[in-house]
Design a protein around this motif. Structure first.
Motif, short mmCIF file in Angstrom:
data_model
loop_
_atom_site.label_atom_id
_atom_site.label_comp_id
_atom_site.label_asym_id
_atom_site.label_seq_id
_atom_site.Cartn_x
_atom_site.Cartn_y
_atom_site.Cartn_z
N VAL A 12 0.84 -1.20 0.00
CA VAL A 12 0.00 0.00 0.00
C VAL A 12 0.87 1.26 0.00
CG1 VAL A 12 -1.73 1.31 1.30
CG2 VAL A 12 -1.90 -1.18 1.17
N GLY A 13 1.99 1.21 0.70
CA GLY A 13 2.87 2.37 0.78
C GLY A 13 3.49 2.77 -0.54
N GLU A 14 3.52 1.85 -1.51
CA GLU A 14 4.10 2.15 -2.83
C GLU A 14 3.04 2.54 -3.86
OE1 GLU A 14 6.53 -1.07 -4.13
OE2 GLU A 14 7.66 -1.19 -2.23
N LEU A 15 1.79 2.44 -3.48
CA LEU A 15 0.69 2.73 -4.42
C LEU A 15 0.65 4.22 -4.75
CD1 LEU A 15 -1.77 1.31 -5.78
CD2 LEU A 15 -3.12 2.06 -3.81
N CYS A 16 0.58 4.55 -6.04
CA CYS A 16 0.50 5.95 -6.46
C CYS A 16 -0.57 6.10 -7.55
CB CYS A 16 1.84 6.45 -6.98
SG CYS A 16 2.40 5.63 -8.49
N ILE A 20 -3.18 3.56 -10.31
CA ILE A 20 -4.64 3.61 -10.46
C ILE A 20 -5.02 3.87 -11.91
CG2 ILE A 20 -6.76 4.70 -9.63
CD1 ILE A 20 -5.14 3.23 -7.47
N GLU A 21 -4.30 4.81 -12.54
CA GLU A 21 -4.57 5.11 -13.95
C GLU A 21 -4.29 3.88 -14.82
OE1 GLU A 21 -6.00 7.68 -14.85
OE2 GLU A 21 -5.63 9.23 -13.35
N GLN A 22 -3.24 3.15 -14.49
CA GLN A 22 -2.91 1.92 -15.22
C GLN A 22 -4.05 0.90 -15.07
OE1 GLN A 22 0.68 -0.03 -13.80
NE2 GLN A 22 0.01 -2.02 -14.60
N TYR A 23 -4.55 0.76 -13.86
CA TYR A 23 -5.64 -0.19 -13.60
C TYR A 23 -6.88 0.18 -14.41
CZ TYR A 23 -9.27 -2.75 -11.14
OH TYR A 23 -10.33 -3.57 -10.84
N ILE A 24 -7.24 1.47 -14.39
CA ILE A 24 -8.42 1.94 -15.12
C ILE A 24 -8.28 1.66 -16.62
CG2 ILE A 24 -9.77 3.98 -15.77
CD1 ILE A 24 -8.99 5.17 -13.03
N ALA A 25 -7.09 1.97 -17.16
CA ALA A 25 -6.86 1.78 -18.59
C ALA A 25 -6.95 0.31 -18.98
CB ALA A 25 -5.49 2.35 -18.96
N GLN A 26 -6.38 -0.56 -18.15
CA GLN A 26 -6.40 -1.98 -18.48
C GLN A 26 -7.81 -2.57 -18.40
OE1 GLN A 26 -2.71 -2.96 -15.89
NE2 GLN A 26 -2.65 -4.49 -17.50
N VAL A 48 -8.04 0.91 0.67
CA VAL A 48 -6.88 1.76 1.03
C VAL A 48 -7.19 2.55 2.30
CG1 VAL A 48 -5.44 3.70 0.28
CG2 VAL A 48 -6.06 1.91 -1.36
N ARG A 49 -8.42 3.06 2.39
CA ARG A 49 -8.80 3.81 3.59
C ARG A 49 -8.76 2.91 4.82
NH1 ARG A 49 -13.70 5.07 2.22
NH2 ARG A 49 -13.10 6.97 1.11
N CYS A 50 -9.24 1.68 4.66
CA CYS A 50 -9.24 0.72 5.77
C CYS A 50 -7.80 0.42 6.21
CB CYS A 50 -9.96 -0.56 5.34
SG CYS A 50 -10.06 -1.81 6.62
N GLY A 63 -7.83 11.03 -1.83
CA GLY A 63 -8.28 12.10 -2.71
C GLY A 63 -7.33 12.37 -3.87
N ILE A 64 -6.05 12.08 -3.67
CA ILE A 64 -5.05 12.25 -4.73
C ILE A 64 -4.85 10.95 -5.51
CG2 ILE A 64 -2.61 12.73 -5.17
CD1 ILE A 64 -2.66 14.64 -2.80
N LEU A 65 -4.90 9.82 -4.80
CA LEU A 65 -4.71 8.53 -5.44
C LEU A 65 -5.78 8.23 -6.49
CD1 LEU A 65 -3.72 5.98 -2.63
CD2 LEU A 65 -2.43 6.50 -4.71
N PHE A 66 -7.03 8.52 -6.15
CA PHE A 66 -8.14 8.10 -7.00
C PHE A 66 -8.80 9.29 -7.70
CE2 PHE A 66 -7.61 4.82 -3.84
CZ PHE A 66 -7.77 3.64 -4.56
#
Length: 244
Positions: A12-16, A20-26, A48-50, A63-66
């Motif tokens: 989770v600490g490396e998630l940027c 997320i954009e990569q996931y949406i595109a795929q 992520v919030r949990c 708010g920035i990640l998603f």
């Protein structure tokens, strides 16, 4: 499952935001619709919030990640007039007539219709207990409309399933609708029919939402707001006016 498949077991600490954009595109490239992608991101963001609440350090706030998750869902507004309902009803065999009657006069979901039993009817209170799936394992008490109660009293049984199997229901419904000159409709349209009749009769949105088993009026307002507005116009027309 899709997150792990496409992003791997990423800390989770490396998630940027790029992940997320990569996931949406795929997911879009896989042919997944916008509304489904939105729902997946809502779950992803909640996870992520949990994690953050459990003390896991996240690289960026949600708010920035998603991206902003705006719904693109446009609900159908197909419903039957009472005249169209009567026409279709007249072309159905008896057991299908009962299914259409119960669907249109209770507004129950298909899963709720399948659960209905004769034991769920409270004849003294003129109510039927509808066992819901949303929220899970809950129920609501629905007053029986006179049109429905009269028929059920004639068919009254001590117990067992209220309705026959819905196998081939749509085939027979389409055949009856075609004979009646009514466009194709579904059980969900029967649910919308119930709500539309209620709103056109002047029933408040809040009451309709409770009868449908919604926890708020939001969905009812989104689908049937224009019908409610019509009843408001009729209500305002009853205000007193000065004589010309």
């Amino acid at each position: 499952g899709h997150v792990v498949r496409l992003l791997g077991r990423l800390p989770v600490g490396e998630l940027c935001r790029a992940h997320i954009e990569q996931y949406i595109a795929q997911r879009a490239a896989e042919g997944v619709g916008a509304e489904t992608r939105r729902k997946e991101l809502i779950l992803f963001r909640a996870a992520v919030r949990c994690a953050r609440e459990l003390g896991v350090d996240a690289r960026e706030p949600e708010g920035i990640l998603f991206p902003r998750l705006k719904s693109t869902y446009v609900p159908r507004d197909r419903w039957l007039t009472f005249e169209a309902y009567q026409l279709v009803f007249s072309h159905l065999p008896a057991h299908r007539q009962l299914q259409l009657l119960v669907a249109c006069f209770t507004g129950a979901r298909r899963s709720e219709l399948l659960r209905m039993r004769w034991e769920h009817i409270d004849w003294q209170r003129s109510e039927i207990v509808v066992h819901q799936t949303k929220p899970a394992r809950s129920f609501r008490r629905l007053p029986l409309p006179a049109e429905l109660k009269e028929v059920l009293e004639q068919l009254r049984q001590p117990g067992g399933k209220l309705l026959a199997s819905f196998n081939n229901f749509y085939r027979e419904l389409d055949r009856a609708a075609s004979k009646a000159g009514v466009p194709h409709f579904s059980l969900n349209d029967c649910r919308r029919t119930f709500a539309s009749w209620m709103l056109q009769g002047g029933v408040p949105l809040y009451d309709v939402s409770k009868l449908l088993g919604h926890r708020s009026i939001a969905m009812v307002q989104k689908v049937y707001g224009h019908l409610s507005d019509d009843s408001l116009h009729r209500a305002v027309e009853k205000l007193p006016r000065s004589k010309p």
